[in-house]
Design a protein around this motif. Structure first.
Motif, PDB file in Angstrom:
ATOM      1  N   GLY A 120     -19.124 -15.723 -18.060  1.00 49.00           N
ATOM      2  CA  GLY A 120     -17.661 -14.979 -17.899  1.00 49.00           C
ATOM      3  C   GLY A 120     -17.820 -15.092 -16.624  1.00 49.00           C
ATOM      4  N   ARG A 121     -18.772 -16.132 -15.920  1.00 48.40           N
ATOM      5  CA  ARG A 121     -18.725 -16.806 -14.613  1.00 48.40           C
ATOM      6  C   ARG A 121     -17.010 -17.803 -14.683  1.00 48.40           C
ATOM      7  N   LEU A 122     -17.105 -18.437 -15.879  1.00 49.72           N
ATOM      8  CA  LEU A 122     -15.813 -18.885 -15.305  1.00 49.72           C
ATOM      9  C   LEU A 122     -14.412 -18.538 -16.464  1.00 49.72           C
ATOM     10  N   LYS A 123     -13.944 -18.058 -15.595  1.00 48.76           N
ATOM     11  CA  LYS A 123     -12.798 -17.592 -16.946  1.00 48.76           C
ATOM     12  C   LYS A 123     -11.714 -18.742 -17.386  1.00 48.76           C
ATOM     13  N   SER A 124     -12.175 -19.181 -18.555  1.00 47.85           N
ATOM     14  CA  SER A 124     -11.853 -19.884 -19.738  1.00 47.85           C
ATOM     15  C   SER A 124     -11.938 -19.432 -20.846  1.00 47.85           C
ATOM     16  N   GLN A 125     -10.488 -18.109 -21.018  1.00 48.59           N
ATOM     17  CA  GLN A 125     -11.218 -17.779 -21.970  1.00 48.59           C
ATOM     18  C   GLN A 125      -9.768 -17.686 -22.953  1.00 48.59           C
ATOM     19  N   GLY A 126      -9.368 -18.999 -23.380  1.00 50.89           N
ATOM     20  CA  GLY A 126      -7.583 -18.891 -23.752  1.00 50.89           C
ATOM     21  C   GLY A 126      -6.735 -19.144 -22.925  1.00 50.89           C
ATOM     22  N   ARG A 127      -6.803 -19.765 -21.938  1.00 49.49           N
ATOM     23  CA  ARG A 127      -5.674 -19.949 -20.918  1.00 49.49           C
ATOM     24  C   ARG A 127      -5.162 -21.161 -20.586  1.00 49.49           C
ATOM     25  N   TYR A 128      -4.126 -21.409 -20.246  1.00 49.84           N
ATOM     26  CA  TYR A 128      -2.605 -22.538 -19.812  1.00 49.84           C
ATOM     27  C   TYR A 128      -2.725 -22.508 -18.454  1.00 49.84           C
ATOM     28  N   LEU A 129      -3.245 -22.752 -17.769  1.00 52.22           N
ATOM     29  CA  LEU A 129      -3.113 -22.700 -15.987  1.00 52.22           C
ATOM     30  C   LEU A 129      -2.795 -23.959 -15.464  1.00 52.22           C
ATOM     31  N   ALA A 130      -1.611 -23.651 -14.776  1.00 55.98           N
ATOM     32  CA  ALA A 130      -0.923 -25.380 -14.562  1.00 55.98           C
ATOM     33  C   ALA A 130      -0.429 -24.538 -13.050  1.00 55.98           C
ATOM     34  N   TYR A 131      -0.975 -25.186 -12.461  1.00 50.07           N
ATOM     35  CA  TYR A 131      -1.020 -25.051 -10.475  1.00 50.07           C
ATOM     36  C   TYR A 131       0.787 -26.089 -10.246  1.00 50.07           C
ATOM     37  N   PRO A 132       1.011 -25.228  -8.841  1.00 53.44           N
ATOM     38  CA  PRO A 132       2.605 -25.782  -8.460  1.00 53.44           C
ATOM     39  C   PRO A 132       2.138 -27.111  -8.539  1.00 53.44           C
ATOM     40  N   SER A 133       3.239 -27.999  -8.467  1.00 51.09           N
ATOM     41  CA  SER A 133       2.941 -29.269  -8.847  1.00 51.09           C
ATOM     42  C   SER A 133       3.000 -30.409  -7.728  1.00 51.09           C
TER      43      SER A 133
END
Length: 444
Positions: A379-392
């Motif tokens: 739980g320290r990292l919110k890596s729980q089935g995500r697609y996370l794309a920051y502005p290019s």
């Protein structure tokens, strides 16, 4: 007492070792990190789930649950709830081109033939999460190589980290203490005898030198004692090593380097399970590597320049290599998930990062640095089935770099820093780029 006459010489050292084991037990569940670094770019578009895109001017944060994973990532399907596909981070503070070298894991400018300017993330975490082997580096080679320094990992300024290329030698170094017989065990015992002899010789020499000379030799003696310390710890871990050491198979002596890479992943898994290390970096390939075991005849460099292999186009070759890597990563995850730990499994306390040493292209511009992350570190990292794309890169809202990501990992490991690596002054002020990625930092 079983040491016999040598017991007197080793008594002070053994006393320190026994005391440290008595008063400093493993007080908390280990945090583990595996970095898998490829060459020739991790093509951003080919890891996007179906229906999701990167490259916009605002953050895209979507669950993976309703989206099919990209072709070649099928083996990660059982772990999609622990998966994050990370897009939009830049790394223009690094050298672009064929490789950013230490920059990929260090977020600073580096070259192939220059010494590292600072620690890379794996080197930093290795010091924060010590074990028998603070860091294990494994690299796919052709079998003829022993130890290599591929210029991607560093313990600190001017301190490169070594990588084992030959699977047999790597096994000897990591698990040779429990080898049943043959040359591996002989070499391990021979090395131990050499260490004992050299340590004793240094002690004798120290007595004959003036104070200044004795102080200089202290450094060398400390190194040999550290190696002997490691051996003693391994001897005390015989049972767990025997239960979980990888089986030495034909993969270790195969003519195909892809078999060697499989052996490296097997050893990496066992090293994490046995606890002889908490931080591993696997360099899957460099530009001169061959994937002939997959039916790909040209070297990685040629494939990156468009070379085909039989009926496979250059892109199909790249897809197959990437799929091969994901299959190996999923096997590591499967084995860790099978080992109970606390109220869950070892996988719950592990983070696996898949990244390229030169961002997204064979000839990198470092404006887009895709990553695939497996694991959430309880739980320290919110890596729980995500697609996370920051502005290019180039968009007004783009101010996140790989330095922010590496800073996030420091926080996840319980060793926070203000900022890891160098800023990119072309995208804004230094203070605006500091800190972890808040979208990924858990509250545990």
């Amino acid at each position: 007492m079983s040491l016999g006459a040598s017991g007197l010489a080793l008594a002070p050292f053994l006393s320190r070792y026994a005391h440290s084991e008595e008063v400093s037990p493993q007080a908390q569940t280990p945090k583990r990190f595996l970095f898998v670094v490829k060459s020739s770019g991790l093509q951003a578009g080919f890891i996007n789930p179906e229906g999701l895109q990167h490259g916009g001017d605002s953050i895209v944060d979507q669950p993976l649950a309703d989206h099919k994973l990209a072709e070649g990532m099928e083996s990660l399907e059982p772990f999609r709830k622990r998966l994050t596909i990370l897009q939009g981070l830049s790394g223009r503070m690094c050298n672009p081109g064929h490789s950013s070298h230490y920059g990929a894991l260090g977020a600073y400018k580096a070259g192939a033939h220059s010494q590292p300017a600072d620690a890379t993330i794996d080197g930093y975490l290795a010091q924060q999460l010590p074990s028998v082997f603070n860091h294990v580096g494994l690299k796919m080679g052709d079998g003829s190589q022993g130890t290599a320094y591929p210029s991607i990992s560093a313990l600190g300024k001017n301190r490169q980290l070594p990588f084992q290329c030959n699977p047999e030698l790597a096994f000897q170094n990591l698990f040779g203490s429990i080898a049943a017989g043959g040359d591996i065990r002989k070499n391990y015992l021979r090395t131990g005898n050499v260490l004992d002899t050299m340590s004793e010789d240094i002690r004798k020499l120290q007595k004959q030198l003036p104070q200044q000379g004795r102080e200089k030799l202290d450094h060398y003696l400390g190194g040999f004692e550290a190696l002997r310390d490691r051996r003693l710890k391994l001897i005390g871990m015989q049972d767990v090593l025997k239960r979980h050491a990888p089986e030495v198979s034909d993969k270790y002596t195969s003519k195909f380097s892809t078999d060697h890479l499989e052996a490296h992943f097997d050893m990496a898994t066992s090293a994490l399970i046995t606890g002889i290390t908490n931080v591993i970096t696997i360099h899957t390939c460099d530009l001169h590597s061959s994937y002939q075991g997959l039916g790909i005849t040209p070297k990685v460099h040629s494939v990156g320049h468009g070379a085909s292999s039989g009926s496979m186009s250059s892109q199909e070759c790249r897809n197959l290599i990437r799929k091969f890597h994901f299959n190996l990563i999923s096997e590591v995850a499967r084995k860790l998930e099978a080992i109970p730990e606390d109220d869950g499994t070892m996988l719950d306390n592990t983070v696996i990062v898949y990244v390229s040493d030169n961002s997204d292209k064979h000839h990198s511009t470092a404006t887009e640095w895709p990553m695939v992350v497996l694991g959430n570190m309880a739980g320290r990292l919110k890596s729980q089935g995500r697609y996370l794309a920051y502005p290019s890169y180039g968009k007004a809202n783009h101010h996140h770099t790989i330095g922010n990501w590496l800073t996030t990992l420091c926080h996840v490991a319980g060793a926070p820093v203000d900022h890891f690596g160098q800023p990119d002054f072309a995208i804004g002020k230094e203070n605006d780029q500091r800190g972890p990625l808040s979208e990924l930092l858990g509250s545990v």
